[in-house]
Design an enzyme around this catalytic site. Structure first.
Site, PDB file in Angstrom:
ATOM      1  N   LYS A   2       0.826  -1.221   0.000  1.00  0.00           N
ATOM      2  CA  LYS A   2       0.000   0.000   0.000  1.00  0.00           C
ATOM      3  C   LYS A   2       0.851   1.258   0.000  1.00  0.00           C
ATOM      4  O   LYS A   2       0.635   2.157  -0.799  1.00  0.00           O
ATOM      5  CB  LYS A   2      -0.885   0.075   1.265  1.00  0.00           C
ATOM      6  CG  LYS A   2      -2.078  -0.793   1.296  1.00  0.00           C
ATOM      7  CD  LYS A   2      -3.014  -0.382   2.435  1.00  0.00           C
ATOM      8  CE  LYS A   2      -2.393  -0.306   3.805  1.00  0.00           C
ATOM      9  NZ  LYS A   2      -2.064  -1.584   4.417  1.00  0.00           N
ATOM     10  N   ARG A  11     -10.121   1.685   7.924  1.00  0.00           N
ATOM     11  CA  ARG A  11      -9.763   0.332   8.337  1.00  0.00           C
ATOM     12  C   ARG A  11     -10.886  -0.372   9.072  1.00  0.00           C
ATOM     13  O   ARG A  11     -10.720  -1.515   9.505  1.00  0.00           O
ATOM     14  CB  ARG A  11      -8.602   0.395   9.325  1.00  0.00           C
ATOM     15  CG  ARG A  11      -7.301   0.300   8.659  1.00  0.00           C
ATOM     16  CD  ARG A  11      -6.253   0.182   9.725  1.00  0.00           C
ATOM     17  NE  ARG A  11      -5.143   0.915   9.237  1.00  0.00           N
ATOM     18  CZ  ARG A  11      -3.931   0.412   9.126  1.00  0.00           C
ATOM     19  NH1 ARG A  11      -3.657  -0.769   9.557  1.00  0.00           N
ATOM     20  NH2 ARG A  11      -2.996   1.139   8.626  1.00  0.00           N
ATOM     21  N   ARG A  16      11.237  -5.215   5.493  1.00  0.00           N
ATOM     22  CA  ARG A  16      10.793  -3.845   5.216  1.00  0.00           C
ATOM     23  C   ARG A  16      11.565  -2.793   6.028  1.00  0.00           C
ATOM     24  O   ARG A  16      11.801  -2.954   7.215  1.00  0.00           O
ATOM     25  CB  ARG A  16       9.293  -3.722   5.558  1.00  0.00           C
ATOM     26  CG  ARG A  16       8.794  -2.280   5.544  1.00  0.00           C
ATOM     27  CD  ARG A  16       7.337  -2.211   5.343  1.00  0.00           C
ATOM     28  NE  ARG A  16       6.582  -2.327   6.588  1.00  0.00           N
ATOM     29  CZ  ARG A  16       5.253  -2.272   6.618  1.00  0.00           C
ATOM     30  NH1 ARG A  16       4.566  -2.160   5.520  1.00  0.00           N
ATOM     31  NH2 ARG A  16       4.635  -2.371   7.769  1.00  0.00           N
ATOM     32  N   ARG A  18      10.517  -0.276  11.293  1.00  0.00           N
ATOM     33  CA  ARG A  18       9.457   0.265  12.152  1.00  0.00           C
ATOM     34  C   ARG A  18       9.382  -0.475  13.478  1.00  0.00           C
ATOM     35  O   ARG A  18       9.570  -1.687  13.532  1.00  0.00           O
ATOM     36  CB  ARG A  18       8.121   0.147  11.427  1.00  0.00           C
ATOM     37  CG  ARG A  18       7.898   1.276  10.443  1.00  0.00           C
ATOM     38  CD  ARG A  18       6.734   1.031   9.552  1.00  0.00           C
ATOM     39  NE  ARG A  18       5.575   0.453  10.233  1.00  0.00           N
ATOM     40  CZ  ARG A  18       4.404   0.289   9.637  1.00  0.00           C
ATOM     41  NH1 ARG A  18       4.229   0.656   8.391  1.00  0.00           N
ATOM     42  NH2 ARG A  18       3.405  -0.242  10.304  1.00  0.00           N
ATOM     43  N   ARG A  70      -1.605  -7.167  13.971  1.00  0.00           N
ATOM     44  CA  ARG A  70      -2.118  -6.301  12.904  1.00  0.00           C
ATOM     45  C   ARG A  70      -2.807  -7.115  11.824  1.00  0.00           C
ATOM     46  O   ARG A  70      -3.855  -6.713  11.302  1.00  0.00           O
ATOM     47  CB  ARG A  70      -0.978  -5.459  12.311  1.00  0.00           C
ATOM     48  CG  ARG A  70      -0.704  -4.206  13.154  1.00  0.00           C
ATOM     49  CD  ARG A  70       0.752  -3.786  13.126  1.00  0.00           C
ATOM     50  NE  ARG A  70       1.213  -3.481  11.802  1.00  0.00           N
ATOM     51  CZ  ARG A  70       2.474  -3.686  11.376  1.00  0.00           C
ATOM     52  NH1 ARG A  70       3.369  -4.213  12.187  1.00  0.00           N
ATOM     53  NH2 ARG A  70       2.801  -3.363  10.169  1.00  0.00           N
TER      54      ARG A  70
END
Ligand code: ADP
Length: 225
Positions: free
Chosen positions: A17, A93, A130, A163, A174
């Site tokens: 995204k 969301r 990531r 992160r 999540r």
């Protein structure tokens, strides 16, 4: 194709995204509105709001609807977004957030809700590698798309880091919340005729091409309809 677009990008964590939203925002020359980036910036700034948001983010929990809705409403009433549009990344969301969004943008419609589809096995390996720019939100992968200079963003020169919520426990939470709270939005937007599901596998360029083709098709249809 005229610049300007009103797009929502849906997809589970690691679907791409953020990467694709940055590209779409450049392509259509509209602001990239990423609620996760907004909250992370508040956490870094150490404001009272950031301290309140931090416990949700680090645990992988959702920030309460009324807070997120307030933040997005404020952003979507600024001149740039009302005139040119927006790429919404990470919002909505939950169904109450989606209802609030439709209310905020009315009477104008969204161009399209892009659902980036990807297998959970693939997102787990993507999330592990990531890295993200703390300034502009650009995404990198230490596995196959590292920044040119390690730790420095190619786009803006900001710090590129892992992160705090890309830990195994927070990722699991999540993804659980995605299935429970966000996945129902796919059907919700489909019923409104706004949904386009696009495969998120392949290179970032391939995915962008698919997304732009889909957006342009919708915009064209709206113009001729
Ligand atoms: P990801 O999609 O990988 O979880 P984001 O950067 O979009 O990452 O979001 C990070 C965190 O910010 C979420 O786990 C949540 O705590 C908070 N957040 C972002 N957007 C929302 C939202 N629309 N509603 C509730 N919480 C949100």
């Amino acid at each position: 194709m005229n610049p300007g677009a009103r797009i929502v990008v849906l997809g589970k964590q690691g679907a791409g995204k953020g990467t694709q939203a940055v590209r779409l925002s450049r392509h259509y020359v509209v602001p990239h509105v990423a609620t996760g980036d907004t909250f992370r910036a508040a956490v870094r700034a150490g404001s009272e709001f950031g301290r309140a948001a931090r416990r949700y983010l680090d645990a992988g929990e959702l920030v309460p609807d009324e807070i997120v809705i307030g933040v997005v409403r404020e952003r979507l009433t600024k001149d740039d977004t009302t005139h040119r549009g927006f790429i919404l990344d990470g919002f909505p969301r939950t169904v109450p957030q989606a209802e609030a969004l439709m209310d905020m943008v009315a009477p104008r419609a969204l161009d399209v809700v892009l659902n980036l589809e990807i297998a959970t096995t693939e997102v787990l390996s993507r999330l592990a590698s990531r890295r993200v720019c703390t300034d502009c939100g650009a995404n990198y992968s230490v596995a196959d798309n590292p920044p040119r200079v390690p730790g420095i963003c190619d786009v803006c020169g900001g710090d590129v880091v892992q992160r705090d919520d890309d830990t195994e426990a927070a990722i699991r939470r999540r993804l659980e919340l995605y299935e429970r709270e966000t996945a129902p939005l796919i059907e919700w937007f489909d019923k409104k005729g706004l949904l386009a599901t696009v495969s998120g596998t392949g290179s970032p360029d391939e995915v962008t091409e698919r997304l732009v083709a889909e957006v342009n098709r919708r915009k064209q249809r709206a113009l001729s309809g």
